[in-house]
Motif scaffolding. Structure first.
Motif, short mmCIF file in Angstrom:
data_model
loop_
_atom_site.label_atom_id
_atom_site.label_comp_id
_atom_site.label_asym_id
_atom_site.label_seq_id
_atom_site.Cartn_x
_atom_site.Cartn_y
_atom_site.Cartn_z
N PHE A 242 -4.76 4.23 8.73
CA PHE A 242 -4.84 3.90 7.31
C PHE A 242 -5.70 2.67 7.07
O PHE A 242 -6.45 2.59 6.10
CB PHE A 242 -3.44 3.69 6.74
CG PHE A 242 -2.61 4.95 6.57
CD1 PHE A 242 -3.21 6.19 6.47
CD2 PHE A 242 -1.23 4.87 6.49
CE1 PHE A 242 -2.45 7.35 6.30
CE2 PHE A 242 -0.45 6.02 6.31
CZ PHE A 242 -1.06 7.26 6.23
N LYS B 112 0.87 -1.17 0.00
CA LYS B 112 0.00 0.00 0.00
C LYS B 112 0.90 1.22 0.00
O LYS B 112 1.72 1.40 0.91
CB LYS B 112 -0.91 -0.03 1.23
CG LYS B 112 -1.82 -1.25 1.26
CD LYS B 112 -2.56 -1.36 2.58
CE LYS B 112 -3.37 -2.64 2.65
NZ LYS B 112 -4.05 -2.79 3.96
N ARG B 113 0.75 2.07 -0.99
CA ARG B 113 1.71 3.13 -1.27
C ARG B 113 1.47 4.37 -0.41
O ARG B 113 0.37 4.93 -0.42
CB ARG B 113 1.66 3.51 -2.74
CG ARG B 113 1.89 2.33 -3.70
CD ARG B 113 1.60 2.73 -5.12
NE ARG B 113 0.22 3.20 -5.27
CZ ARG B 113 -0.24 3.81 -6.36
NH1 ARG B 113 0.56 4.05 -7.39
NH2 ARG B 113 -1.52 4.20 -6.41
N VAL B 114 2.49 4.79 0.31
CA VAL B 114 2.42 5.95 1.18
C VAL B 114 3.36 7.03 0.63
O VAL B 114 4.50 6.73 0.26
CB VAL B 114 2.83 5.60 2.61
CG1 VAL B 114 2.81 6.83 3.50
CG2 VAL B 114 1.92 4.51 3.18
N TYR C 132 2.43 -1.48 4.34
CA TYR C 132 2.55 -0.12 3.83
C TYR C 132 4.02 0.18 3.53
O TYR C 132 4.91 -0.23 4.29
CB TYR C 132 2.02 0.89 4.85
CG TYR C 132 0.53 0.79 5.06
CD1 TYR C 132 -0.35 1.51 4.27
CD2 TYR C 132 0.01 -0.04 6.06
CE1 TYR C 132 -1.73 1.40 4.46
CE2 TYR C 132 -1.36 -0.15 6.25
CZ TYR C 132 -2.23 0.58 5.44
OH TYR C 132 -3.58 0.47 5.62
N GLU D 73 0.80 9.08 -7.43
CA GLU D 73 1.55 7.83 -7.26
C GLU D 73 1.29 7.11 -5.95
O GLU D 73 1.84 6.03 -5.73
CB GLU D 73 3.05 8.12 -7.37
CG GLU D 73 3.46 8.68 -8.72
CD GLU D 73 4.95 8.52 -8.98
OE1 GLU D 73 5.60 7.75 -8.26
OE2 GLU D 73 5.45 9.15 -9.91
N VAL D 74 0.49 7.70 -5.04
CA VAL D 74 0.32 7.09 -3.72
C VAL D 74 -1.15 7.00 -3.34
O VAL D 74 -2.01 7.62 -3.95
CB VAL D 74 1.10 7.88 -2.64
CG1 VAL D 74 2.57 7.97 -2.99
CG2 VAL D 74 0.51 9.28 -2.44
N ASP D 75 -1.40 6.19 -2.30
CA ASP D 75 -2.76 5.97 -1.81
C ASP D 75 -3.02 6.67 -0.48
O ASP D 75 -4.18 6.94 -0.12
CB ASP D 75 -3.01 4.47 -1.62
CG ASP D 75 -2.65 3.68 -2.87
OD1 ASP D 75 -3.24 3.95 -3.93
OD2 ASP D 75 -1.76 2.81 -2.80
N TYR D 76 -1.95 6.92 0.28
CA TYR D 76 -2.04 7.53 1.61
C TYR D 76 -0.93 8.57 1.72
O TYR D 76 0.10 8.46 1.05
CB TYR D 76 -1.86 6.48 2.71
CG TYR D 76 -2.78 5.29 2.57
CD1 TYR D 76 -4.01 5.27 3.23
CD2 TYR D 76 -2.42 4.19 1.79
CE1 TYR D 76 -4.86 4.17 3.10
CE2 TYR D 76 -3.27 3.10 1.66
CZ TYR D 76 -4.49 3.10 2.31
OH TYR D 76 -5.33 2.02 2.18
N LYS E 73 -7.27 11.57 -0.53
CA LYS E 73 -6.30 10.66 0.07
C LYS E 73 -6.34 10.77 1.60
O LYS E 73 -6.22 11.88 2.15
CB LYS E 73 -4.88 11.01 -0.40
CG LYS E 73 -4.72 11.13 -1.91
CD LYS E 73 -4.79 9.80 -2.62
CE LYS E 73 -4.51 9.97 -4.10
NZ LYS E 73 -4.53 8.69 -4.84
N LEU F 35 0.65 12.82 -5.40
CA LEU F 35 -0.70 12.28 -5.22
C LEU F 35 -1.08 11.31 -6.34
O LEU F 35 -1.91 10.42 -6.13
CB LEU F 35 -1.71 13.43 -5.14
CG LEU F 35 -1.55 14.34 -3.92
CD1 LEU F 35 -2.49 15.53 -4.02
CD2 LEU F 35 -1.79 13.58 -2.63
N THR G 75 6.74 5.13 -0.76
CA THR G 75 7.21 4.94 -2.13
C THR G 75 7.61 6.23 -2.83
O THR G 75 8.33 6.18 -3.84
CB THR G 75 6.14 4.23 -2.97
OG1 THR G 75 4.93 5.01 -2.94
CG2 THR G 75 5.86 2.83 -2.41
#
Length: 330
Positions: free
Chosen positions: A291, A36-38, A67, A110-113, A136, A108, A70
């Motif tokens: 998250f 999961k990408r942060v 997580y 490239e990430v989920d959180y 996000k 934003l 990234t």
């Protein structure tokens, strides 16, 4: 607070900006593609590196969370104490395989959180707005912003957009504070807390550093502070808060000598000395849970009371220590 010791493994140190960390994922860690990408906004604080280490370093107890940090956008701060750190922190985060991007919007994508870590509270409203508008979930490190007005705008926007938001000082999660909150000494009848309280002229007085001790106090006492009075000298501040049920809590902010974080919680079954502070892992565990669930472990009402307390203390200072109701800053 000192940052944690970072890994110096030669093979990892050779990993450049944007390089993958798949080869470093021994010991049961998930491959990067399934993580999961942060994303981190702001590489001007040791917190950014501590969180990247906690999630990405194979030796970290939290590295199996799923997580991964990234990507990071390093900039945003405008004050020298922050901007001077950025080149070094960009270099330090490279061993974790974190891609450096050129804008918040690029991050934003490239990430989920998001971990909003910019040390300077002044750009926080603009940065948080962009994150929230993108939908996000975001952890916002202290201070949420440089003024109470901006803090309110951020929380109002998050509520309107139904985007999960969480902010806390890691001091809230000291073992002894959590012990007191969870009933070790029975009902909390009062508390005294202390912390460094260095001022930074672009922020309301306690927002910059005194927030650690203030948050500890409000975490223990809960919401419901009615009024405060502040005694100010060059090296020390003492703020006395009176809660609506008659309980009293105090915060002492120190700017001289060598001081850490601590205090005393007074309970119906005895007193509890607060401390020592042991680092960021407890907070990072709460961020991971946030998250996972989309639920902040700290209610918005409580977070806003921390900032109302500090804003009212500033008004008291301006009036020579007069009693100021928190309702005056609403």
């Amino acid at each position: 607070m000192n940052r944690r010791k970072f890994i110096t493994n030669t093979s990892l140190a050779m990993v450049g900006i944007g390089a993958g960390i798949d080869a470093a994922m021994a010991g049961g860690r998930q491959p990067l593609g399934s993580a999961k990408r942060v994303g981190i906004i702001g590489l001007d604080t040791s917190h950014s590196l501590a969180f990247a280490e906690g999630l990405n370093d194979p030796s970290s107890a939290l590295s199996t969370s799923g997580y991964r940090v990234t990507a990071a956008y390093p900039y945003g701060s405008t004050i020298a104490i922050s901007t001077s750190r950025i080149p070094g922190y960009i270099k330090d985060i490279q061993p974790y395989g974190v891609k450096i991007v050129e804008s918040v919007s690029a991050l934003l994508a490239e990430v989920d959180y998001v971990l909003l870590e910019t040390n300077d509270g002044n750009p926080r409203l603009a940065q948080a707005t962009e994150v929230i508008e993108a939908g996000k979930p975001v952890f916002i490190d202290k201070p949420i912003a440089a003024s109470l007005a901006d803090v309110r705008k951020i929380y109002a926007l998050a509520e309107a957009r139904r985007v999960p938001i969480f902010s806390a000082s890691s001091l809230r999660y000291m073992d002894t504070i959590q012990d007191a909150i969870n009933g070790k000494i029975g009902k909390i009848l009062g508390a005294d807390t202390y912390s460094p309280a260095t001022f930074e002229p672009h922020h309301s007085d306690f927002f910059w550093y005194g927030i650690h001790g203030v948050e500890s106090l409000v975490a223990l006492m809960g919401v419901g502070c009615k009024e405060v009075t502040r005694t100010h000298t060059e090296g020390t501040d003492v703020v006395v808060g009176t809660w609506s049920d008659g309980r009293i809590g105090t915060f002492r902010g120190n700017r001289t000598g060598k001081h850490t974080y601590g205090g005393t919680a007074y309970g119906e079954n005895g007193d509890l000395t607060l401390g020592p502070y042991k680092g960021y892992d407890s907070l990072l565990s709460e961020i991971i849970r946030f998250f996972d669930t989309g639920q902040s472990p700290v209610a918005a009402k409580e977070t806003l009371e921390i900032y109302r307390f500090m804003a009212a203390a500033d008004v008291s200072k301006s009036r020579g220590g007069a009693v100021v109701a928190l309702s005056e800053v609403d």
